[in-house]
Enzyme design. Structure first.
Site, PDB file in Angstrom:
ATOM      1  N   TYR A 113      64.958  46.268  23.753  1.00  0.00           N
ATOM      2  CA  TYR A 113      66.330  45.480  23.421  1.00  0.00           C
ATOM      3  C   TYR A 113      67.154  45.756  23.842  1.00  0.00           C
ATOM      4  CZ  TYR A 113      63.204  41.631  20.958  1.00  0.00           C
ATOM      5  OH  TYR A 113      62.468  40.931  20.658  1.00  0.00           O
ATOM      6  N   LYS A 140      52.060  52.243  19.694  1.00  0.00           N
ATOM      7  CA  LYS A 140      51.117  52.176  20.821  1.00  0.00           C
ATOM      8  C   LYS A 140      50.706  53.175  21.489  1.00  0.00           C
ATOM      9  CE  LYS A 140      48.028  49.790  23.505  1.00  0.00           C
ATOM     10  NZ  LYS A 140      47.254  49.167  22.956  1.00  0.00           N
ATOM     11  N   ASP A 162      47.713  47.270  17.833  1.00  0.00           N
ATOM     12  CA  ASP A 162      47.030  45.727  18.791  1.00  0.00           C
ATOM     13  C   ASP A 162      46.109  45.778  17.009  1.00  0.00           C
ATOM     14  OD1 ASP A 162      46.130  48.020  19.409  1.00  0.00           O
ATOM     15  OD2 ASP A 162      44.788  47.051  20.878  1.00  0.00           O
ATOM     16  N   ASP A 204      58.992  42.447  15.349  1.00  0.00           N
ATOM     17  CA  ASP A 204      59.457  40.835  16.679  1.00  0.00           C
ATOM     18  C   ASP A 204      57.915  39.811  16.389  1.00  0.00           C
ATOM     19  OD1 ASP A 204      60.650  39.215  17.322  1.00  0.00           O
ATOM     20  OD2 ASP A 204      60.100  39.518  19.509  1.00  0.00           O
ATOM     21  N   ASP A 255      56.866  36.845  13.415  1.00  0.00           N
ATOM     22  CA  ASP A 255      56.068  35.813  13.393  1.00  0.00           C
ATOM     23  C   ASP A 255      54.601  35.667  13.218  1.00  0.00           C
ATOM     24  OD1 ASP A 255      59.128  35.217  14.672  1.00  0.00           O
ATOM     25  OD2 ASP A 255      58.121  33.958  15.897  1.00  0.00           O
TER      26      ASP A 255
HETATM   27  O1  LIG Z   1      66.560  34.253  21.314  1.00  0.00           O
HETATM   28  C1  LIG Z   1      67.063  35.235  21.263  1.00  0.00           C
HETATM   29  O2  LIG Z   1      68.588  35.025  21.449  1.00  0.00           O
HETATM   30  C2  LIG Z   1      65.916  36.063  20.132  1.00  0.00           C
HETATM   31  C3  LIG Z   1      65.593  36.342  19.325  1.00  0.00           C
HETATM   32  C4  LIG Z   1      65.550  37.010  18.275  1.00  0.00           C
HETATM   33  C5  LIG Z   1      64.586  38.108  19.183  1.00  0.00           C
HETATM   34  O3  LIG Z   1      64.890  39.490  18.170  1.00  0.00           O
HETATM   35  O4  LIG Z   1      63.780  38.205  19.781  1.00  0.00           O
HETATM   36  C6  LIG Z   1      63.892  36.223  17.796  1.00  0.00           C
HETATM   37  O5  LIG Z   1      62.890  36.543  17.631  1.00  0.00           O
HETATM   38  C7  LIG Z   1      63.773  37.548  15.840  1.00  0.00           C
HETATM   39  O6  LIG Z   1      63.523  37.479  15.637  1.00  0.00           O
HETATM   40  O7  LIG Z   1      65.287  37.218  15.525  1.00  0.00           O
END
Ligand SMILES: O=C(O)CC[C@H](C(=O)O)[C@@H](O)C(=O)O
Ligand SMILES: NC(=O)c1ccc[n+]([C@@H]2O[C@H](COP(=O)([O-])OP(=O)(O)OC[C@H]3O[C@@H](n4cnc5c(N)ncnc54)[C@H](O)[C@@H]3O)[C@@H](O)[C@H]2O)c1
Length: 355
Positions: free
Chosen positions: A136, A192, A225, A249, A253
């Site tokens: 990032y 990793k 993984d 990240d 999800d």
């Molecule tokens: O699409 C964006 O501008 C950021 C996405 C953002 C990230 O941290 O990558 C999102 O996936 C998140 O978990 O907050």
């Protein structure tokens, strides 16, 4: 004299920035605002621009006025932005920029079972995601031949140590709040380092060194993984999951899918001086504008914001009201229901008022 909280001389006022952003951000942030307004706290709101539409209008996705206005706020609630998947000259994701600009180094993402279809039972974990570095740092470059692209991945001892401390402190705090009754606090360090012994090796080594200061908190490590695999196979075994930025990240999800989906899971970007709370989800262009976005993740983000500002009681009220509405089956289509954003929002406010 028994002062009502509203009359109490020490009643605190909060100025809260609202940054709806793009897509369903413009639907779920106003919903969360209504919930916040119904609490009887002394809150004022400042609506600020950021995102793809802002970029198209103003040539910047994070205007200087937004940054300046944030300086005058106690905290912010962010919706979501639509970041394009191709390079656009001058565009940079405002949420990523805010995390770095405000040094919001900890991204805290609680993932808890919900009374909805598809939720696994007895999940109660917290993902602690490093929020400022890793890939990032966004330093990519295309080599002269145009055939090779390179990205820089930065891991520092300083950032790894401070995020590790957050993870161990949270594990302790969760234990004190009996988040997982009868079970000892534990931090799982994700990496990793078997393939990336310098970058992930530094993250791992630093986290394990910090662990020595927390003998009351168990520590274990897990390669990313197999972490994804075990998270899905046995989510109940996890307490605090500590991860570098990109792994955190992705895992968050995946973890959301275990407890009812992205419509339910919130996060707080926390630094030493400021907090930006947001849903884990994005701008959901596939359902934007239809009035069916699930507002719960953003309402829960508002609760995380209040908790971070020092109003845990109000945060708890919101969480309990959300729990009741979900248990009553008032669900948007992502959960298999037919309720619209506004109906869920009104039900949460009603549950708050009858509590
Ligand atoms: O699409 C964006 O501008 C950021 C996405 C953002 C990230 O941290 O990558 C999102 O996936 C998140 O978990 O907050
Ligand atoms: N923090 C952020 O601002 C942030 C976070 C993630 C993605 N994004 C951006 O969002 C855009 C869309 O990304 P994506 O489609 O990969 O991910 P997304 O999270 O927006 O959507 C993924 C899926 O989940 C569903 N969903 C998400 N939130 C929901 C809600 N509240 N209610 C009901 N359903 C919901 C969507 O309809 C979609 O099917 C991209 O431009 C991406 O860059 C921004």
């Amino acid at each position: 004299m028994n002062l009502q909280k509203e009359d109490a001389p020490d009643r605190r006022r909060y100025r809260i920035a609202l940054i709806p952003g793009d897509g369903i951000g413009g639907e779920v942030v106003p919903a969360a605002r209504q919930v916040l307004e119904s609490l009887g706290l002394d809150l004022t709101f400042v609506e600020l621009a950021a995102g793809w539409e802002t970029f198209q209008r103003e040539g910047t996705a994070l205007p200087a006025e937004t940054l300046a206005a944030l300086e005058r706020c106690h905290g912010a609630l962010f919706g979501a932005v639509s970041s394009p998947s191709h390079r656009v000259e001058g565009y940079t994701s405002p949420i990523i920029a805010l995390r770095r600009h405000l040094d919001l180094y900890a991204n805290l993402r609680p993932v808890v079972s919900a009374p909805v279809p598809g939720s696994q039972p007895d999940v109660d974990l917290l993902i602690v995601r490093e929020n400022t570095e890793c890939l990032y740092v966004k330093q990519e470059q295309l080599e002269d031949d145009g055939e090779t692209a390179v990205a820089r991945r930065v891991i520092t001892r300083r950032a790894s140590a401070r995020i590790a401390r957050v993870a161990f402190e949270r594990a302790r705090a969760r234990q004190a709040a009996s988040a997982r009754p009868g079970r000892s606090p534990r931090v799982t360090v994700v990496h990793k380092a078997n393939v990336l012994p310098l970058t992930d090796g530094l993250f791992r080594e630093t986290a394990l060194a910090v662990a020595a200061d927390y003998p009351d908190v168990a520590v274990e490590e897990q390669i990313v993984d197999s972490m994804a695999y075990r998270l899905i196979r046995e989510p109940q075994r996890y307490d605090v999951i500590l991860a570098p930025n990109l792994y955190g990240d992705i895992l968050s999800d995946a973890a959301a899918a275990l407890v009812g989906g992205l419509g339910l899971v919130a996060s707080a970007n926390v630094g030493d001086r400021f907090v930006v709370a947001e849903p884990v989800h994005g701008s959901a262009p596939d359902i934007a504008g239809q009035g069916i976005a699930n507002p719960v993740a953003t309402v829960r983000a508002a609760a995380l914001l209040l908790a971070a500002l020092g109003e845990p009681e109000a945060a708890g009220r919101i969480e309990r009201a959300v729990g009741r509405v979900l248990a009553d089956g008032i669900w948007t289509p992502d959960l298999g229901g037919t309720a619209r954003t506004g109906q869920v929002t009104r039900a949460i406010i009603q549950a708050l008022q009858s509590s």
